[in-house]
Design a protein around this motif. Sequence first.
Motif, PDB file in Angstrom:
ATOM      1  N   ARG A 190       0.845  -1.199   0.000  1.00  0.00           N
ATOM      2  CA  ARG A 190       0.000   0.000   0.000  1.00  0.00           C
ATOM      3  C   ARG A 190       0.882   1.252   0.000  1.00  0.00           C
ATOM      4  O   ARG A 190       0.609   2.236  -0.681  1.00  0.00           O
ATOM      5  CB  ARG A 190      -0.905  -0.029   1.237  1.00  0.00           C
ATOM      6  N   LEU A 230     -16.765  -6.964 -11.674  1.00  0.00           N
ATOM      7  CA  LEU A 230     -17.140  -6.068 -10.591  1.00  0.00           C
ATOM      8  C   LEU A 230     -18.382  -5.251 -10.921  1.00  0.00           C
ATOM      9  O   LEU A 230     -18.772  -4.392 -10.165  1.00  0.00           O
ATOM     10  CB  LEU A 230     -15.972  -5.132 -10.267  1.00  0.00           C
ATOM     11  N   GLY A 288     -21.361  -5.890 -10.739  1.00  0.00           N
ATOM     12  CA  GLY A 288     -22.419  -5.979  -9.740  1.00  0.00           C
ATOM     13  C   GLY A 288     -21.979  -5.500  -8.361  1.00  0.00           C
ATOM     14  O   GLY A 288     -22.771  -5.472  -7.441  1.00  0.00           O
ATOM     15  N   LEU A 289     -20.698  -5.159  -8.257  1.00  0.00           N
ATOM     16  CA  LEU A 289     -20.191  -4.773  -6.937  1.00  0.00           C
ATOM     17  C   LEU A 289     -20.163  -3.253  -6.795  1.00  0.00           C
ATOM     18  O   LEU A 289     -19.898  -2.535  -7.730  1.00  0.00           O
ATOM     19  CB  LEU A 289     -18.774  -5.301  -6.746  1.00  0.00           C
ATOM     20  N   GLN A 290     -20.417  -2.796  -5.636  1.00  0.00           N
ATOM     21  CA  GLN A 290     -20.297  -1.367  -5.353  1.00  0.00           C
ATOM     22  C   GLN A 290     -19.469  -1.188  -4.109  1.00  0.00           C
ATOM     23  O   GLN A 290     -19.729  -1.819  -3.100  1.00  0.00           O
ATOM     24  CB  GLN A 290     -21.676  -0.744  -5.108  1.00  0.00           C
ATOM     25  N   GLY A 330     -22.167  -5.946   0.658  1.00  0.00           N
ATOM     26  CA  GLY A 330     -21.541  -5.062  -0.315  1.00  0.00           C
ATOM     27  C   GLY A 330     -22.162  -5.185  -1.690  1.00  0.00           C
ATOM     28  O   GLY A 330     -21.498  -4.950  -2.689  1.00  0.00           O
ATOM     29  N   SER A 331     -23.412  -5.567  -1.778  1.00  0.00           N
ATOM     30  CA  SER A 331     -24.117  -5.729  -3.057  1.00  0.00           C
ATOM     31  C   SER A 331     -23.398  -6.687  -3.993  1.00  0.00           C
ATOM     32  O   SER A 331     -23.415  -6.527  -5.212  1.00  0.00           O
ATOM     33  CB  SER A 331     -24.312  -4.376  -3.762  1.00  0.00           C
ATOM     34  N   THR A 332     -22.680  -7.652  -3.400  1.00  0.00           N
ATOM     35  CA  THR A 332     -21.908  -8.591  -4.213  1.00  0.00           C
ATOM     36  C   THR A 332     -22.810  -9.574  -4.946  1.00  0.00           C
ATOM     37  O   THR A 332     -22.504  -9.996  -6.054  1.00  0.00           O
ATOM     38  CB  THR A 332     -20.950  -9.377  -3.312  1.00  0.00           C
ATOM     39  N   PRO A 352     -26.432  -9.375  -5.844  1.00  0.00           N
ATOM     40  CA  PRO A 352     -27.721  -8.671  -5.821  1.00  0.00           C
ATOM     41  C   PRO A 352     -28.889  -9.651  -5.975  1.00  0.00           C
ATOM     42  O   PRO A 352     -28.830 -10.575  -6.794  1.00  0.00           O
ATOM     43  CB  PRO A 352     -27.642  -7.724  -7.016  1.00  0.00           C
ATOM     44  N   GLU A 391      -8.171  -6.092 -10.363  1.00  0.00           N
ATOM     45  CA  GLU A 391      -9.375  -5.269 -10.260  1.00  0.00           C
ATOM     46  C   GLU A 391      -9.966  -5.333  -8.848  1.00  0.00           C
ATOM     47  O   GLU A 391     -10.405  -4.331  -8.302  1.00  0.00           O
ATOM     48  CB  GLU A 391     -10.385  -5.696 -11.326  1.00  0.00           C
ATOM     49  N   LEU A 392      -9.934  -6.522  -8.274  1.00  0.00           N
ATOM     50  CA  LEU A 392     -10.414  -6.652  -6.890  1.00  0.00           C
ATOM     51  C   LEU A 392      -9.539  -5.818  -5.955  1.00  0.00           C
ATOM     52  O   LEU A 392     -10.035  -5.157  -5.044  1.00  0.00           O
ATOM     53  CB  LEU A 392     -10.386  -8.126  -6.466  1.00  0.00           C
ATOM     54  N   THR A 393      -8.214  -5.868  -6.200  1.00  0.00           N
ATOM     55  CA  THR A 393      -7.287  -5.128  -5.341  1.00  0.00           C
ATOM     56  C   THR A 393      -7.511  -3.624  -5.474  1.00  0.00           C
ATOM     57  O   THR A 393      -7.467  -2.887  -4.488  1.00  0.00           O
ATOM     58  CB  THR A 393      -5.838  -5.502  -5.700  1.00  0.00           C
ATOM     59  N   ARG A 394      -7.770  -3.175  -6.701  1.00  0.00           N
ATOM     60  CA  ARG A 394      -8.064  -1.754  -6.914  1.00  0.00           C
ATOM     61  C   ARG A 394      -9.310  -1.332  -6.161  1.00  0.00           C
ATOM     62  O   ARG A 394      -9.358  -0.277  -5.544  1.00  0.00           O
ATOM     63  CB  ARG A 394      -8.303  -1.480  -8.391  1.00  0.00           C
ATOM     64  N   THR A 395     -10.316  -2.175  -6.252  1.00  0.00           N
ATOM     65  CA  THR A 395     -11.573  -1.872  -5.570  1.00  0.00           C
ATOM     66  C   THR A 395     -11.342  -1.787  -4.070  1.00  0.00           C
ATOM     67  O   THR A 395     -11.831  -0.896  -3.391  1.00  0.00           O
ATOM     68  CB  THR A 395     -12.610  -2.972  -5.877  1.00  0.00           C
ATOM     69  N   LYS A 396     -10.556  -2.737  -3.579  1.00  0.00           N
ATOM     70  CA  LYS A 396     -10.277  -2.768  -2.146  1.00  0.00           C
ATOM     71  C   LYS A 396      -9.457  -1.543  -1.741  1.00  0.00           C
ATOM     72  O   LYS A 396      -9.722  -0.929  -0.710  1.00  0.00           O
ATOM     73  CB  LYS A 396      -9.507  -4.047  -1.828  1.00  0.00           C
ATOM     74  N   ASN A 397      -8.476  -1.185  -2.575  1.00  0.00           N
ATOM     75  CA  ASN A 397      -7.615  -0.047  -2.276  1.00  0.00           C
ATOM     76  C   ASN A 397      -8.403   1.254  -2.265  1.00  0.00           C
ATOM     77  O   ASN A 397      -8.079   2.190  -1.548  1.00  0.00           O
ATOM     78  CB  ASN A 397      -6.480   0.022  -3.305  1.00  0.00           C
ATOM     79  N   THR A 439     -11.328   1.518  -1.187  1.00  0.00           N
ATOM     80  CA  THR A 439     -12.190   1.525  -0.010  1.00  0.00           C
ATOM     81  C   THR A 439     -11.380   2.003   1.183  1.00  0.00           C
ATOM     82  O   THR A 439     -10.306   1.490   1.442  1.00  0.00           O
ATOM     83  CB  THR A 439     -12.700   0.095   0.285  1.00  0.00           C
ATOM     84  N   TRP A 465     -18.147  -5.571   3.698  1.00  0.00           N
ATOM     85  CA  TRP A 465     -17.794  -5.499   2.286  1.00  0.00           C
ATOM     86  C   TRP A 465     -16.335  -5.932   2.066  1.00  0.00           C
ATOM     87  O   TRP A 465     -16.024  -6.671   1.134  1.00  0.00           O
ATOM     88  CB  TRP A 465     -18.071  -4.081   1.809  1.00  0.00           C
ATOM     89  N   ILE A 514     -14.771  -8.909  -0.282  1.00  0.00           N
ATOM     90  CA  ILE A 514     -13.718  -8.653  -1.283  1.00  0.00           C
ATOM     91  C   ILE A 514     -12.498  -9.533  -0.994  1.00  0.00           C
ATOM     92  O   ILE A 514     -11.923 -10.144  -1.894  1.00  0.00           O
ATOM     93  CB  ILE A 514     -13.310  -7.158  -1.240  1.00  0.00           C
TER      94      ILE A 514
END
Lengths: 248, 202
Positions: free
Chosen positions: A192, A243, A245-247, B30-32, B34, B126-132, B134, B145, B149
């Motif tokens: 990070r 992603l 569907g993910l928010q 986390g709306s994973t 729906p 992409e998952l890591t970006r989303t997590k980062n 957050t 959420w 992730i």
Amino acid sequence: MTGHAADSDILLQLDGVSMQYGRGETAITALAGVDLSVSRGELVAVMGASGSGKSTLLTVAGGLTPPTSGEVVVEGHWLSQLSARELATLRRRSLGFVFQDFNLIPSLTALENVSLPLELDGWTSKKAHRPALDALTIVELGDRAGHFPSDLSGGQQQRVAIARAVVGGRSLILADEPTGALDSTTGELVLRMLRSRVDAGAGAGGILVTHDARHAAWADRIVFLRDGRIVDESRASAVSSLLAGLQA
Amino acid sequence: MSVRQSLLAILNQGPCYGYQLRAEFDRRTGSTWPLNVGQIYNTLDRLERDGLVQKADIDADGQNYVEITDAGRAEVAEWLGSPVVRTMATRDELAIKLAIAVTLPGVDIAQVIQVQRTATMRTLQELTRTKNATADPESSEQLAWLLVIDSLIFAAEAEVRWLDHSESRLTRARAAGLADPLPLNTDVPKRGRPAKTVQANA
């Protein structure tokens, strides 16, 4: 120094770089015609099995070993055209290395370790302390500046090593398995930090050599090496179908 | 996915109506995954049939509330207290694809593996970006959420490690002169079920 590249956004360029150890029938090809560039603000991960050429790529990119053939260009400077003294200066001013085992000097404090590259470059220690402290603050260790490495945890030592790699505006970070000796969550924290350094908009970029998929995923781009060749590349897209569907 | 138990666990906190249940499920995951409101009502119908929930009040806005029964509470406790069993019977498309590909002549398995690795690494990026993106968990919703992730991240990592492992296993097998493709077996099995006597002798 000579040979300025046209595109100043490119920090590092490897052009047809090959590396052979030994000669004749016993020769080992570690790199075979690698083309790779790293732009400012970009973190590129290099993945591959043991012996795929990952670490060789890093030592060649860092000017520690000249390639058997091909060209390495760092911030517009053709390394093959530099004298040994010019190369040493370029390494000190432009490149920062981060290793798996931290490589901090145990008898120096965190601040002194981070100041060292500047002092080697002729700065007085008094003058070097300010940017060194800034770099430590970036990795959230400003309050540990007076601690010796033995007083710091593995993750903290690696953060000191990152501070040392970027101190004084050095822009190209070359990291070889920087999380290899750290536990999972500490490794993530170090990544990070590395990521935020590259994202800070100060023109830095880097190469991250790792066999850990979860850590490589922090990079903008992942190149896969096999037998010294780049066999594939993964670039994160802005929007993923996965992603959708993910928010957050 | 245990939608049924999840909804029941949410109802264990108090009566809810359909849309409310959907919103509660979404914010906790986390709306994973729906859910559409039709799925919610279908599930509620089955829960009512099984005696785990029952109809409660209708409020001034005409919302039909559903409440949990004692049997429902027992089921929630049972669910939380028992492990999730992953059935081996689930077909893993990727494992089957590699297993078949290894036996085929003229297939570059290393390339098949690499194509998959690149795709999975992209997912991981992409998952890591989303997590980062957050922030550190400041709320229970954010924490829930991040757990979801993380679970997707670790699953993708496991797949990459399995691919690495498969590739090196294959390299070793090839170096040892093994892993030859399997030609079609000319000793074709007879149509229909094998005769019992043949099986017994085999």
